[in-house]
Scaffold this active site. Structure first.
Site, short mmCIF file in Angstrom:
data_model
loop_
_atom_site.label_atom_id
_atom_site.label_comp_id
_atom_site.label_asym_id
_atom_site.label_seq_id
_atom_site.Cartn_x
_atom_site.Cartn_y
_atom_site.Cartn_z
N GLY A 70 0.82 -1.20 0.00
CA GLY A 70 0.00 0.00 0.00
C GLY A 70 0.85 1.25 0.00
O GLY A 70 1.98 1.26 0.51
N GLY B 46 1.53 5.32 1.11
CA GLY B 46 1.45 5.97 2.41
C GLY B 46 2.66 5.70 3.28
O GLY B 46 2.76 6.20 4.39
N HIS B 47 3.61 4.86 2.74
CA HIS B 47 4.80 4.51 3.51
C HIS B 47 6.06 5.14 2.90
O HIS B 47 7.17 4.72 3.19
CB HIS B 47 4.98 2.99 3.54
CG HIS B 47 3.80 2.26 4.06
ND1 HIS B 47 3.25 2.52 5.30
CD2 HIS B 47 3.03 1.28 3.52
CE1 HIS B 47 2.20 1.72 5.49
NE2 HIS B 47 2.05 0.98 4.42
N LYS C 43 5.87 -7.95 2.41
CA LYS C 43 5.63 -7.73 3.84
C LYS C 43 4.48 -8.62 4.28
O LYS C 43 3.52 -8.82 3.53
CB LYS C 43 5.33 -6.27 4.14
CG LYS C 43 6.48 -5.33 3.79
CD LYS C 43 6.29 -3.92 4.34
CE LYS C 43 4.99 -3.28 3.96
NZ LYS C 43 4.78 -3.22 2.49
N ASP D 90 -1.33 -8.53 1.02
CA ASP D 90 -0.09 -8.51 0.24
C ASP D 90 0.33 -9.93 -0.12
O ASP D 90 0.67 -10.21 -1.28
CB ASP D 90 1.03 -7.83 1.04
CG ASP D 90 0.90 -6.32 1.08
OD1 ASP D 90 -0.13 -5.80 0.63
OD2 ASP D 90 1.84 -5.66 1.57
N HIS E 80 0.15 0.63 9.57
CA HIS E 80 -1.15 1.06 9.04
C HIS E 80 -2.06 1.53 10.18
O HIS E 80 -3.25 1.71 9.99
CB HIS E 80 -1.85 -0.10 8.31
CG HIS E 80 -0.99 -0.74 7.27
ND1 HIS E 80 -0.32 -1.93 7.49
CD2 HIS E 80 -0.69 -0.37 6.01
CE1 HIS E 80 0.35 -2.25 6.41
NE2 HIS E 80 0.15 -1.32 5.49
#
Length: 331
Positions: free
Chosen positions: A54, A56-57, A105, A110, A219
């Site tokens: 995802g 946002g990291h 991860k 995922d 998250h």
């Protein structure tokens, strides 16, 4: 919600367009996808390295695309696993005929989507190996994952596997090196504040004015406990003691240290955390070979940090020291 965005539903697209505009000399976006690849991919005679997850990291994971690290990164929507078809496009773009290693991860979505993509790629004649990163010692089994979560220690896997692949090593050797890192890296994090997913428009969890969460996921998944705010030394001690309990490091061992900011933590504070980490390792007579302090795997604008330790041997040191040329990590 105060954010420098346009449409909350277009943040990933806009981010990727801006990234490619900034680094056209080294990165490109596969048309019709959220996949970022190095400009020279596929690199002839080299195992392809693909990671992702995802968004946002940032800088993870597209920030690690480049010589000596990843060949491609798949960027899902914010905190959302990328779809199998997108991962498949990344695999195909990275494959030069020597096979592709997927670095995943350990989150249920995922793992499922990358494994589906691997099956699709193998049906097209591409050899695919997989390694699942589960470095977070805080929580075992949760609503998001079976077993431990994968967090900032993943960057060490990118670095080591990427370095070996760049040398032309075969897929089996690159996979073995990646698994060796997974076996020897441990991490744990904490949050001072929550973060807000743009499409949601409100914080993903709540913390009181004087509250912190120890063992938080990247998250916003729950950690071990909510507690009152503590000093940097106390927080570092809590995180590192949990890592020590799991790693069983011995006098004379060598480690790489990563003090990772989660998006809204000043470098000043990360260095203060590192001061205590350095002191604790010195007390145990553990040699710090190299320290990384900065933002390597964030959680939007969450304030907080994670600590990662990678136990090293001569072969891992050689690969850690190997050249890399990416936006987020240069050696």
């Amino acid at each position: 919600m105060k954010k420098l965005i346009n449409d909350p539903n277009q943040v990933v697209n806009d981010m990727l367009e801006g990234m490619v505009a900034a680094y056209r000399d080294r990165l490109r976006r596969l048309p019709g996808t959220n996949v970022i690849v190095r400009n020279d991919a596929p690199v002839k005679g080299k195992v392809g390295i693909v990671s992702g997850g995802g968004s946002g990291h940032e800088p993870a994971h597209a920030g690690y695309v480049g010589k000596g690290m990843l060949d491609a990164a798949v960027c899902g929507e914010v905190f959302t696993s990328p779809t199998p078809d997108q991962v498949l496009e990344a695999i195909k773009a990275a494959d030069s005929g020597k096979g592709v290693l997927l670095i995943i991860k350990n989150y249920t979505g995922d793992v499922m989507n990358f494994e589906m993509a691997a099956e699709l790629a193998e049906a097209e004649g591409i050899r695919v190996a997989k390694v699942i990163v589960n470095d977070d010692v805080a929580v075992e089994d949760s609503t998001f994952t079976t077993g431990r979560r994968g967090i900032a220690g993943t960057v060490f896997v990118h670095k080591i596997a990427g370095a070996l692949a760049e040398r032309g090593a075969p897929l089996e050797e690159v996979e073995a090196a990646a698994k060796k890192v997974v076996q020897n890296v441990r991490s744990m994090g904490m949050a001072l504040t929550p973060c807000t997913v743009p499409a949601a428009g409100k914080p993903g969890f709540e913390l009181g004015e004087n509250e912190i969460e120890v063992g938080i996921g990247i998250h916003g998944e729950p950690g071990i406990e909510k507690t009152t705010i503590k000093t940097a030394d106390e927080i570092a001690e809590t995180l590192l003691d949990k890592i020590f309990d799991d790693m069983k490091l011995e006098k004379g061992d060598r480690v790489a240290v990563m003090i990772n900011g989660l998006g809204a933590t000043p470098l000043m504070e990360l260095y203060i955390v590192n001061k205590k980490v350095s002191e604790m390792l010195k007390e145990k007579q553990i040699h710090v070979y190299e320290t990384f302090v900065g933002e390597y795997m964030t959680s939007l604008e969450m304030a907080g940090c994670s600590i990662s330790l990678l136990k090293l041997d001569d072969s891992l040191i050689e690969l850690l020291d190997a050249p890399s040329d990416t936006i987020a990590l240069k050696k």
